[in-house]
Design a protein around this motif. Sequence first.
Motif, PDB file in Angstrom:
ATOM      1  N   UNK A   1       0.885  -1.155  -0.215  1.00  0.00           N
ATOM      2  CA  UNK A   1       0.097  -0.147  -0.099  1.00  0.00           C
ATOM      3  C   UNK A   1       1.001   1.094   0.088  1.00  0.00           C
ATOM      4  N   UNK A   2       1.904   1.250   0.730  1.00  0.00           N
ATOM      5  CA  UNK A   2       2.940   2.385   0.644  1.00  0.00           C
ATOM      6  C   UNK A   2       3.493   2.686  -0.792  1.00  0.00           C
ATOM      7  N   UNK A   3       3.690   1.519  -1.397  1.00  0.00           N
ATOM      8  CA  UNK A   3       4.174   1.757  -2.706  1.00  0.00           C
ATOM      9  C   UNK A   3       3.201   1.916  -3.812  1.00  0.00           C
TER      10      UNK A   3
ATOM     11  N   UNK B   1       4.073   1.095  -7.358  1.00  0.00           N
ATOM     12  CA  UNK B   1       3.131  -0.069  -7.561  1.00  0.00           C
ATOM     13  C   UNK B   1       2.028   0.467  -8.245  1.00  0.00           C
ATOM     14  N   UNK B   2       1.507  -0.248  -9.385  1.00  0.00           N
ATOM     15  CA  UNK B   2       0.450   0.225  -9.950  1.00  0.00           C
ATOM     16  C   UNK B   2      -0.650  -0.676 -10.349  1.00  0.00           C
ATOM     17  N   UNK B   3      -0.799  -1.840  -9.634  1.00  0.00           N
ATOM     18  CA  UNK B   3      -1.830  -3.118 -10.152  1.00  0.00           C
ATOM     19  C   UNK B   3      -3.034  -2.340 -10.108  1.00  0.00           C
ATOM     20  N   UNK B   4      -3.699  -3.072 -11.484  1.00  0.00           N
ATOM     21  CA  UNK B   4      -5.041  -2.968 -11.737  1.00  0.00           C
ATOM     22  C   UNK B   4      -6.105  -3.447 -10.913  1.00  0.00           C
ATOM     23  N   UNK B   5      -5.417  -4.607 -10.360  1.00  0.00           N
ATOM     24  CA  UNK B   5      -6.238  -5.671  -9.463  1.00  0.00           C
ATOM     25  C   UNK B   5      -5.699  -5.910  -8.493  1.00  0.00           C
TER      26      UNK B   5
ATOM     27  N   UNK C   1       9.923  -5.019  -0.927  1.00  0.00           N
ATOM     28  CA  UNK C   1      10.698  -4.396  -1.977  1.00  0.00           C
ATOM     29  C   UNK C   1      11.899  -3.720  -1.460  1.00  0.00           C
ATOM     30  N   UNK C   2      12.618  -3.187  -2.375  1.00  0.00           N
ATOM     31  CA  UNK C   2      13.969  -2.399  -1.760  1.00  0.00           C
ATOM     32  C   UNK C   2      13.667  -1.117  -1.254  1.00  0.00           C
ATOM     33  N   UNK C   3      14.519  -0.429  -0.429  1.00  0.00           N
ATOM     34  CA  UNK C   3      14.255   0.779   0.188  1.00  0.00           C
ATOM     35  C   UNK C   3      15.117   1.799  -0.578  1.00  0.00           C
TER      36      UNK C   3
END
Length: 328
Positions: free
Chosen positions: A34-36, A42-46, A115-117
């Motif tokens: 959710x942060x990403x 991150x841009x998931x459609x679903x 994921x990486x920081x």
Amino acid sequence: MRPFDYQRADSRDHAGQLTAGEHAQAIAGGTNLLDLMKLQVETPQTLVDINRLGHREIEDRDDGGMWIGALATNTETAVHPRVRSDYPVLARAILAGATQQLRNRATTGGNLCQRTRCYYFTNIDQPCNKREPGSGCGAIEGIAKLHAVLGASSQCIATYPGDMAVAMSALDAQVEIAGADGGTRTVPVRDFHRLPGDTPWKDNVLEPGDLITGVTLPPPVKGRQLYRKVRERSSYAFALCSVAAIVAMDGDTIARADLAFGGLAHKPWHDPEVGQVLIGQKPGADLFNRAADVLLRDARGYGENDFKIPLARRTLAAVLAEATGVEL
Ligand SMILES: Cc1cc2nc3c(=O)[nH]c(=O)nc-3n(C[C@H](O)[C@H](O)[C@H](O)COP(=O)(O)OP(=O)(O)OC[C@H]3O[C@@H](n4cnc5c(N)ncnc54)[C@H](O)[C@@H]3O)c2cc1C
Ligand code: SF4
């Protein structure tokens, strides 16, 4: 945050179907994803909520090992009586990470896949081959304090930021993965994360539709188990360098040395040759230095993170001294 569909998977097959598409992504505790998404990294459609799938059990295995379900929270794992008594390196590593509130939500599967920081990865205005293949790597000549000194490539020098997986690597745990085709496969934690090479956008061996169902810990072994994490603050900070160690003595020589390192590479770093230098030898400063020479034989800094090379040497020596009862 971009608009997205939200679906709740009610069975493993359903989850596999929903996550098999390129633009779908599983969500467990949501503390990383959710942060990403808010940062549009991150841009998931679903978004596929997997929290109804079960996989939350933490239980004994017939061979004396343990099973940690993918949806067990980090808190549940760290406070489990058998984890605390037989796998203290794992409990300590988890408790060295994040905060109590985050550990109450964070799950085994999500922790492995965090994921990486890298600052360039989380800033969509910056070049980053991991987020946008071919755009370049801002960190190589930029802010690289958290970055890798082992196993990096000309495409990416990011580190895997987690703690739990470093302990799991020292323990030689196995990740169970259910594929979209209905099959399952087992991958050692040591092979689960990837080095960046020419494909830095691939953090690990998961393919679309794959879901982690849990992690198997092998039967416990004798020896002292330690996790030492060096970081800028004593909580709420990621490892600059960490060492997970399981070390057993036979008289005055080292009989076992299972070691893994965090904060140094794109994956928890396990190099069997480091342990081999130690086994059968009397512990002491010279021996620990020789082990560090092997660990760091191909190490390379990128300016801001040059300090990690001597830091890794000193942290390894301190952990080995504590584990073997030697005064340095
Ligand atoms: C402020 C802050 C400090 C932190 N400090 C630390 C720290 O010091 N050490 C540390 O180790 N971690 C730290 N973390 C990271 C934290 O541990 C992770 O965010 C958490 O473990 C992720 O788990 P989750 O269940 O919330 O994953 P999610 O956010 O739900 O998912 C993360 C990723 O995993 C994927 N995923 C989740 N479950 C599965 C599954 N079963 N199969 C396949 N893919 C899956 C998701 O699709 C997503 O890509 C910190 C986080 C924050 C926000
Ligand atoms: S180190 Fe990796 S994650 Fe960071 S900017 Fe470079 S390519 Fe992106």
